[in-house]
Scaffold this motif. Structure first.
Motif, mmCIF file in Angstrom:
data_model
loop_
_atom_site.group_PDB
_atom_site.id
_atom_site.type_symbol
_atom_site.label_atom_id
_atom_site.label_comp_id
_atom_site.label_asym_id
_atom_site.label_seq_id
_atom_site.Cartn_x
_atom_site.Cartn_y
_atom_site.Cartn_z
ATOM 1 N N HIS A 28 -61.493 -52.730 -10.795
ATOM 2 C CA HIS A 28 -62.695 -52.036 -10.351
ATOM 3 C C HIS A 28 -63.954 -52.772 -10.785
ATOM 4 N N ILE A 29 -64.806 -53.093 -9.807
ATOM 5 C CA ILE A 29 -66.125 -53.669 -10.070
ATOM 6 C C ILE A 29 -67.148 -52.686 -9.517
ATOM 7 N N PRO A 30 -67.910 -52.010 -10.369
ATOM 8 C CA PRO A 30 -68.871 -51.005 -9.883
ATOM 9 C C PRO A 30 -69.935 -51.631 -8.988
ATOM 10 N N ALA A 31 -70.692 -50.784 -8.320
ATOM 11 C CA ALA A 31 -71.739 -51.247 -7.401
ATOM 12 C C ALA A 31 -72.682 -52.217 -8.099
ATOM 13 N N ILE A 49 -63.565 -52.069 -0.320
ATOM 14 C CA ILE A 49 -64.953 -52.446 -0.547
ATOM 15 C C ILE A 49 -65.869 -51.376 0.014
ATOM 16 N N HIS A 50 -66.895 -51.044 -0.754
ATOM 17 C CA HIS A 50 -67.923 -50.121 -0.264
ATOM 18 C C HIS A 50 -69.236 -50.883 -0.200
ATOM 19 N N ALA A 51 -69.857 -50.891 0.979
ATOM 20 C CA ALA A 51 -71.131 -51.586 1.158
ATOM 21 C C ALA A 51 -71.872 -50.965 2.329
ATOM 22 N N GLU A 52 -73.159 -50.670 2.105
ATOM 23 C CA GLU A 52 -74.008 -50.123 3.167
ATOM 24 C C GLU A 52 -73.353 -48.940 3.879
ATOM 25 N N HIS A 53 -72.877 -47.970 3.123
ATOM 26 C CA HIS A 53 -72.278 -46.743 3.647
ATOM 27 C C HIS A 53 -70.923 -46.989 4.310
ATOM 28 N N ASP A 54 -70.435 -48.224 4.314
ATOM 29 C CA ASP A 54 -69.128 -48.531 4.893
ATOM 30 C C ASP A 54 -68.094 -48.648 3.779
ATOM 31 N N THR A 55 -66.904 -48.114 4.029
ATOM 32 C CA THR A 55 -65.764 -48.341 3.140
ATOM 33 C C THR A 55 -64.672 -48.986 3.963
ATOM 34 N N ASP A 67 -75.083 -59.703 2.188
ATOM 35 C CA ASP A 67 -76.359 -60.390 2.265
ATOM 36 C C ASP A 67 -77.087 -60.311 0.931
ATOM 37 N N SER A 68 -78.121 -61.094 0.790
ATOM 38 C CA SER A 68 -78.927 -61.100 -0.428
ATOM 39 C C SER A 68 -79.377 -59.686 -0.783
ATOM 40 N N LYS A 69 -79.125 -59.288 -2.014
ATOM 41 C CA LYS A 69 -79.526 -57.982 -2.559
ATOM 42 C C LYS A 69 -78.812 -56.797 -1.913
ATOM 43 N N GLU A 70 -77.699 -57.033 -1.241
ATOM 44 C CA GLU A 70 -76.933 -55.938 -0.653
ATOM 45 C C GLU A 70 -75.992 -55.347 -1.707
ATOM 46 N N VAL A 71 -76.085 -54.059 -1.917
ATOM 47 C CA VAL A 71 -75.285 -53.377 -2.936
ATOM 48 C C VAL A 71 -73.843 -53.219 -2.439
ATOM 49 N N HIS A 72 -72.869 -53.550 -3.311
ATOM 50 C CA HIS A 72 -71.469 -53.405 -2.936
ATOM 51 C C HIS A 72 -70.608 -53.196 -4.175
ATOM 52 N N SER A 73 -69.446 -52.590 -3.970
ATOM 53 C CA SER A 73 -68.483 -52.405 -5.052
ATOM 54 C C SER A 73 -67.097 -52.781 -4.534
ATOM 55 N N ILE A 74 -66.188 -53.109 -5.478
ATOM 56 C CA ILE A 74 -64.851 -53.593 -5.120
ATOM 57 C C ILE A 74 -63.816 -52.863 -5.958
ATOM 58 N N HIS A 75 -62.729 -52.418 -5.308
ATOM 59 C CA HIS A 75 -61.648 -51.751 -6.022
ATOM 60 C C HIS A 75 -60.312 -52.202 -5.443
ATOM 61 N N SER A 76 -59.346 -52.417 -6.335
ATOM 62 C CA SER A 76 -58.017 -52.844 -5.899
ATOM 63 C C SER A 76 -56.951 -52.062 -6.654
ATOM 64 N N HIS A 172 -87.110 -50.113 1.577
ATOM 65 C CA HIS A 172 -87.652 -49.490 0.367
ATOM 66 C C HIS A 172 -86.559 -48.723 -0.378
ATOM 67 N N GLY A 173 -85.703 -48.025 0.379
ATOM 68 C CA GLY A 173 -84.615 -47.291 -0.252
ATOM 69 C C GLY A 173 -83.645 -48.211 -0.960
ATOM 70 N N ASN A 174 -83.299 -49.339 -0.319
ATOM 71 C CA ASN A 174 -82.396 -50.304 -0.942
ATOM 72 C C ASN A 174 -83.001 -50.894 -2.203
ATOM 73 N N ARG A 175 -84.306 -51.145 -2.176
ATOM 74 C CA ARG A 175 -84.970 -51.679 -3.362
ATOM 75 C C ARG A 175 -84.904 -50.680 -4.524
ATOM 76 N N THR A 176 -85.072 -49.400 -4.216
ATOM 77 C CA THR A 176 -84.988 -48.368 -5.250
ATOM 78 C C THR A 176 -83.582 -48.296 -5.836
ATOM 79 N N ILE A 177 -82.568 -48.404 -4.979
ATOM 80 C CA ILE A 177 -81.187 -48.388 -5.455
ATOM 81 C C ILE A 177 -80.925 -49.572 -6.383
#
Length: 280
Positions: A28-31, A49-55, A67-76, A172-177
């Motif tokens: 597990h790698i958190p967001a 993988i979870h990224a941009e509301h997609d799993t 992409d640059s600064k795109e939030v994502h997490s990984i689980h196996s 703006h929302g992504n920057r806040t996250i």
């Protein structure tokens, strides 16, 4: 659960491209996010993988781009998985493609009947070729590696990018996250409350809860505890600290919650994990 292994096969050079092999036994790698664009090509194993509301699920010989600064997490669920990892500095690539930073690149696995299936398969073939190139210790490895990586980037820009003006509500929302992710990683060892995080970004408690769940797909407290558990797993495998010391160091105050989350994410209790590590 054991140590992460990350080897740069071809370091970041004048082109702003770095190729490496990444192997991680922690499931597990958190967001998180990177300043550079990241391309992952799955060499073995399977991850969610979870990224941009997609799993989604990434399997052997499949590729994904963050992409640059795109939030994502990984689980196996498997014990070991390996990636070819390419990091790209989009600023340095502007010599080839002006204003590249204003284009959002999104590339996910697609079914065979998708209009972009041919282009996606070609990208995966190039990633496979790049893997073979970097396994060979040839004098021309760096040159061939850069050339193949540039071909991949050209296809990504041509077929998988869209213009994204810098000042948008979603931006703006992504920057806040991203600010919140950095905030959690700096303060997860402390007694960090939901109210503390809401005040940090200037939101009311109610709006903050909705905002975080909408952008991350999980509650803030759940995310905070996943970050803490991730750090606990690393400490358990790399130090001689007792389980109680690790729990306290990572910001947990409730032994029951700590044990339950640890087993949920790592598939075993902290005590079982410590025994497994001592045997291996």
């Amino acid at each position: 659960m054991a140590k992460a292994y990350h080897e740069a096969l071809h370091p970041l050079g004048n082109l702003g491209i770095q190729v490496s092999m990444a192997t991680l036994e922690s499931p597990h790698i958190p967001a998180h996010w990177h300043d550079a664009m990241e391309i992952l090509f799955c060499l073995n194993g399977e991850v969610r993988i979870h990224a941009e509301h997609d799993t989604l699920t990434l399997s052997h010989n499949q590729l994904i781009v963050f992409d640059s600064k795109e939030v994502h997490s990984i689980h196996s669920d498997s014990k070991l998985y390996m990636f070819l990892c390419i990091h790209v500095d989009k600023k340095l690539l502007s010599v080839y493609c002006p204003n590249l930073e204003l284009y959002h690149i999104k590339c996910r696995p697609v079914p065979l009947d998708d209009p972009k299936a041919i282009q996606y398969i070609h990208l995966c073939q190039l990633a496979h070729e790049l893997t073979r190139t970097n396994i060979k210790n040839a004098s021309t490895r760096a040159m061939r590696s850069d050339g193949t990586a540039l071909l991949m980037l050209a296809d990504l820009i041509q077929y998988f990018s869209e213009y994204a003006p810098p000042e948008t509500a979603s931006g703006h929302g992504n920057r806040t996250i991203r600010e919140l992710i950095s905030y959690v990683n700096e303060h997860y060892t402390e007694k960090l409350s939901l109210e503390d995080a809401a005040n940090y970004v200037g939101f009311s408690r109610e709006y903050f809860c909705r905002f975080f769940k909408q952008h991350m797909g999980l509650t803030f407290l759940r995310y905070l505890n996943e970050v803490r558990i991730s750090h606990a797993g690393r400490l358990l495998s790399s130090t001689d600290l007792s389980i109680s010391e690790i729990m306290n160091t990572c910001g947990f105050t409730n032994q029951t919650i700590f044990n339950r989350l640890f087993k949920e994410i790592y598939g075993m209790t902290p005590r079982q994990a410590r025994k497994t590590l001592s045997v291996s």
